[in-house]
Design a protein around this motif. Structure first.
Motif, PDB file in Angstrom:
ATOM      1  N   ALA A  36       0.823  -1.207   0.000  1.00 52.81           N
ATOM      2  CA  ALA A  36       0.000   0.000   0.000  1.00 52.81           C
ATOM      3  C   ALA A  36       0.860   1.261   0.000  1.00 52.81           C
ATOM      4  O   ALA A  36       0.398   2.332  -0.399  1.00 52.81           O
ATOM      5  CB  ALA A  36      -0.942  -0.001   1.208  1.00 52.81           C
ATOM      6  N   CYS A  37       2.098   1.140   0.440  1.00 53.71           N
ATOM      7  CA  CYS A  37       3.018   2.281   0.405  1.00 53.71           C
ATOM      8  C   CYS A  37       3.467   2.533  -1.037  1.00 53.71           C
ATOM      9  O   CYS A  37       3.949   1.618  -1.711  1.00 53.71           O
ATOM     10  CB  CYS A  37       4.238   2.010   1.282  1.00 53.71           C
ATOM     11  N   LYS A  38       3.334   3.752  -1.469  1.00 54.90           N
ATOM     12  CA  LYS A  38       3.789   4.141  -2.799  1.00 54.90           C
ATOM     13  C   LYS A  38       5.127   4.848  -2.669  1.00 54.90           C
ATOM     14  O   LYS A  38       5.238   5.862  -1.976  1.00 54.90           O
ATOM     15  CB  LYS A  38       2.763   5.054  -3.474  1.00 54.90           C
ATOM     16  N   LEU A  39       6.120   4.290  -3.313  1.00 58.23           N
ATOM     17  CA  LEU A  39       7.465   4.852  -3.215  1.00 58.23           C
ATOM     18  C   LEU A  39       7.581   6.148  -3.996  1.00 58.23           C
ATOM     19  O   LEU A  39       6.979   6.300  -5.066  1.00 58.23           O
ATOM     20  CB  LEU A  39       8.498   3.841  -3.716  1.00 58.23           C
ATOM     21  N   PHE A  40       8.364   7.075  -3.415  1.00 60.49           N
ATOM     22  CA  PHE A  40       8.602   8.351  -4.082  1.00 60.49           C
ATOM     23  C   PHE A  40       9.279   8.127  -5.428  1.00 60.49           C
ATOM     24  O   PHE A  40       8.992   8.808  -6.401  1.00 60.49           O
ATOM     25  CB  PHE A  40       9.472   9.231  -3.171  1.00 60.49           C
ATOM     26  N   MET A 121      15.206   2.981   7.779  1.00 66.45           N
ATOM     27  CA  MET A 121      14.797   4.377   7.891  1.00 66.45           C
ATOM     28  C   MET A 121      13.683   4.629   6.883  1.00 66.45           C
ATOM     29  O   MET A 121      13.880   4.513   5.675  1.00 66.45           O
ATOM     30  CB  MET A 121      15.972   5.320   7.628  1.00 66.45           C
ATOM     31  N   LEU A 122      12.514   4.939   7.419  1.00 66.81           N
ATOM     32  CA  LEU A 122      11.329   5.187   6.603  1.00 66.81           C
ATOM     33  C   LEU A 122      11.074   6.689   6.539  1.00 66.81           C
ATOM     34  O   LEU A 122      11.076   7.365   7.575  1.00 66.81           O
ATOM     35  CB  LEU A 122      10.131   4.460   7.219  1.00 66.81           C
ATOM     36  N   ILE A 123      10.860   7.208   5.342  1.00 66.19           N
ATOM     37  CA  ILE A 123      10.629   8.641   5.151  1.00 66.19           C
ATOM     38  C   ILE A 123       9.284   8.845   4.470  1.00 66.19           C
ATOM     39  O   ILE A 123       9.042   8.288   3.395  1.00 66.19           O
ATOM     40  CB  ILE A 123      11.748   9.285   4.307  1.00 66.19           C
ATOM     41  N   TYR A 124       8.413   9.604   5.128  1.00 65.57           N
ATOM     42  CA  TYR A 124       7.124   9.993   4.548  1.00 65.57           C
ATOM     43  C   TYR A 124       7.210  11.463   4.126  1.00 65.57           C
ATOM     44  O   TYR A 124       7.437  12.339   4.963  1.00 65.57           O
ATOM     45  CB  TYR A 124       5.987   9.830   5.562  1.00 65.57           C
ATOM     46  N   ASN A 125       7.024  11.721   2.860  1.00 63.09           N
ATOM     47  CA  ASN A 125       7.102  13.084   2.328  1.00 63.09           C
ATOM     48  C   ASN A 125       5.694  13.656   2.117  1.00 63.09           C
ATOM     49  O   ASN A 125       4.686  13.027   2.421  1.00 63.09           O
ATOM     50  CB  ASN A 125       7.867  13.088   0.999  1.00 63.09           C
TER      51      ASN A 125
END
Length: 279
Positions: A36-40, A121-125
């Motif tokens: 469900a996570c969409k990568l940048f 390391m997870l980054i949410y933009n």
């Protein structure tokens, strides 16, 4: 007069269809996980890093920060709507103003993932823009997930909000979890393998011999032990073998000198001189 009620076939079919639809949807939702996570920027390496977080998918974590002026609750959800806010991976709730809308810190639809041996390391933009800080750029959440095999509950910790700069501001969170720990590989040495095989052979010998002696031969008591007569004599046989190999001379010692024994004197016939007497 008896009245028989006939169930409505149509309603039964509808309920069956609804239940099947719910089950199918729950299966799809459960197996969706980190997808469900969409990568940048879509890449196989980042997708592989995300797959390591599969046990944490769709789980929600929260942390509270309170001081004299402010009181906030941060909610983080891996690849899911944090606090029910669509698209939000991390949100900030103002505990002093319950009416105020939660602020989106980062979205899981714009994710970056960097991983090491025992950390991710997870980054949410693409969070909500700052009002007067960081050149009004969008907020960003960084969640540092580290390996900790001793923890039973995954706890979210707010480290800092770095907004005293012109650009690249971020919120930093920490989360200790055993999910990102590398699998422990157990390697058995040659000696351990030999010992295990030996114990297995010994167990088969004892159990099989005991059953054979008891059920086939009909032995009782200690006679049920396999090869009982042989094992009883093992000590004596070992002693005899050691005596034969290790001893260098006979146990019976030779006499220090040769003398006349009393037996020889006793056995010597008595000399008679009767023939010397005159007749």
């Amino acid at each position: 007069m008896k009245v028989f009620t006939v169930p409505r076939r149509g309603s039964v079919l509808v309920w069956t269809f609804v239940m099947q639809l719910v089950l199918c949807w729950s299966v799809v939702f459960a197996t969706n996980g980190t997808k469900a996570c969409k990568l940048f920027s879509e890449s196989d390496s980042e997708r592989k890093v995300l797959s390591r977080l599969e046990p944490l998918a769709q789980k929600e974590f929260s942390a509270d920060i309170t001081d004299e002026k402010e009181s906030y609750t941060y909610v983080f959800k891996l690849c899911g709507d944090a606090g029910g806010v669509t698209g939000a991976g991390v949100i900030q709730k103002d505990n002093k103003d319950k009416i105020k809308k939660p602020k989106v810190i980062g979205q899981y639809t714009s994710t970056e993932a960097i991983g090491g041996n025992d950390w991710v390391m997870l980054i949410y933009n693409d969070g909500e823009p700052y009002d007067s800080h960081c050149s009004n750029e969008k907020r960003k959440a960084i969640i540092m997930i580290s390996c900790n095999k001793d923890t039973n509950t995954d706890k979210l910790v707010v480290v800092l909000e770095d907004r005293n700069r012109t650009r690249e501001c971020f919120y930093l969170f920490e989360l200790d979890s055993s999910s990102v720990c590398p699998p422990t590989e157990s390697h058995l040495s040659t000696g351990s393998i030999i010992l295990i095989i030996g114990f297995c052979i010994l167990a088969v010998y004892l159990i099989g011999g005991f059953l054979y002696q008891r059920l086939i031969v009909g032995a009782k008591g200690m006679e049920q032990f396999p090869n009982y007569a042989f094992w009883v004599e093992v000590g004596n046989l070992t002693s005899d073998g050691c005596d034969f190999v290790c001893r260098s001379r006979n146990r019976e010692e030779a006499p220090a000198y040769r003398g006349v024994t009393t037996d020889a004197l006793e056995e010597e016939p008595e000399e008679r001189d009767d023939h010397l007497l005159p007749m």
